[in-house]
Design an enzyme around this catalytic site. Structure first.
Site, short mmCIF file in Angstrom:
data_model
loop_
_atom_site.label_atom_id
_atom_site.label_comp_id
_atom_site.label_asym_id
_atom_site.label_seq_id
_atom_site.Cartn_x
_atom_site.Cartn_y
_atom_site.Cartn_z
N GLU A 120 3.44 -10.33 -31.60
CA GLU A 120 2.55 -9.18 -31.59
C GLU A 120 2.82 -8.24 -32.77
O GLU A 120 3.97 -7.91 -33.05
CB GLU A 120 2.68 -8.41 -30.27
CG GLU A 120 2.28 -9.23 -29.04
CD GLU A 120 0.81 -9.59 -29.01
OE1 GLU A 120 0.03 -9.02 -29.79
OE2 GLU A 120 0.44 -10.45 -28.18
N ARG B 97 -6.91 -3.66 -16.23
CA ARG B 97 -7.99 -4.44 -15.60
C ARG B 97 -7.69 -4.72 -14.15
O ARG B 97 -8.59 -4.80 -13.30
CB ARG B 97 -8.18 -5.75 -16.38
CG ARG B 97 -9.18 -6.71 -15.80
CD ARG B 97 -9.29 -7.98 -16.65
NE ARG B 97 -8.01 -8.65 -16.82
CZ ARG B 97 -7.49 -9.50 -15.93
NH1 ARG B 97 -8.15 -9.78 -14.82
NH2 ARG B 97 -6.32 -10.09 -16.17
N CYS C 80 2.33 -5.10 -20.63
CA CYS C 80 2.97 -5.64 -21.84
C CYS C 80 2.85 -4.67 -23.01
O CYS C 80 3.84 -4.35 -23.67
CB CYS C 80 2.35 -6.99 -22.21
SG CYS C 80 2.81 -8.34 -21.12
N HIS D 34 4.38 -12.63 -26.81
CA HIS D 34 3.71 -13.20 -25.65
C HIS D 34 3.92 -14.71 -25.63
O HIS D 34 3.88 -15.36 -26.69
CB HIS D 34 2.20 -12.91 -25.69
CG HIS D 34 1.81 -11.67 -24.97
ND1 HIS D 34 1.19 -10.60 -25.59
CD2 HIS D 34 1.94 -11.32 -23.65
CE1 HIS D 34 0.96 -9.65 -24.70
NE2 HIS D 34 1.41 -10.06 -23.52
#
Length: 224
Positions: free
Chosen positions: A92, A102, A155, A181
């Site tokens: 990342e 979400r 995350c 990830h």
């Protein structure tokens, strides 16, 4: 799990406990924790690896990460999370100061459009040498990519919290950190990556980060 008696320089690796997005597995799994746990107590580049599990909970994950950083005073911190739908180890690049969930976290919290750190910068870049890590992983045959988004769930929350702590807390200006990830395990669905391949990739990524004071220039080598 995170307690080891040693005065050596340390690398802190964190993974998460299982949460709602477990894929097709009937068992609660999170490959991020299984992978970092496999490296606990190992030595990489002369550094002792300490693995710790973070809760998949917004504020609690930040609090626990901060405690671990203060406790171990690591030379390098790599936080690891699961990314269903990705088929490669994702390095990342950037953490943003936004929580936008979400689904609820493991404590039932579902923040929408809230800051990770009130008044903090809009974003932080990883201080890991992600291009050098990418080149090393791909050169070793491990599927890997640079990712431009860590999402807006726990995350990213942990990634931003890490970089903010390293930037603002006394004594950590030279500590480098970032977020990686990893894909599902095969038993969770596809795309996926076997656990031993994830562990191999993380070990190589950490070794490369420790051995690379400055990242390779854009366009160097065969990766982009």
């Amino acid at each position: 799990m995170a307690s080891l008696s040693s005065s050596s320089s340390r690398v802190l690796l964190t993974g998460f406990d299982p949460f709602g997005d477990t894929g097709h597995s009937s068992q609660p799994l999170n490959p991020s924790w299984l992978a970092v746990k496999a490296l606990h107590g190992k030595r990489i580049g002369g550094h002792l690896v300490v693995a710790a599990q973070l809760p998949t909970v917004f504020q609690a994950s930040m609090d626990e990460l901060t405690r671990l950083i203060q406790l171990h005073k690591p030379a390098l911190v790599v936080c690891v999370g699961q990314a269903g739908g990705r088929g490669a180890i994702s390095l990342e690049r950037i953490a943003i100061n936004v929580n936008d969930a979400r689904i609820p976290d493991n404590a039932g919290a579902q923040p929408v459009d809230t800051p990770v750190v009130a008044g903090g910068p809009a974003a932080y870049f990883s201080s890991l040498p992600i291009k050098a890590m990418l080149q090393a992983l791909q050169g070793a045959g491990v599927a890997a990519e640079v990712s431009q988004t860590a999402g807006t769930f726990v995350c990213n929350h942990v990634f931003y919290a890490l970089m903010h702590a390293l930037a603002t807390r006394r004594g950590f200006k030279r500590t480098r950190g970032g977020f990686v990830h990893v894909p599902y395990l095969p038993e969770q669905g596809a795309p996926s990556m076997p656990l031993d391949e994830i562990v191999r990739g993380l070990r190589l990524a950490v070794a490369t980060a420790l051995a690379t004071p400055r990242d390779i220039a854009r366009g160097a080598g065969a990766v982009s």
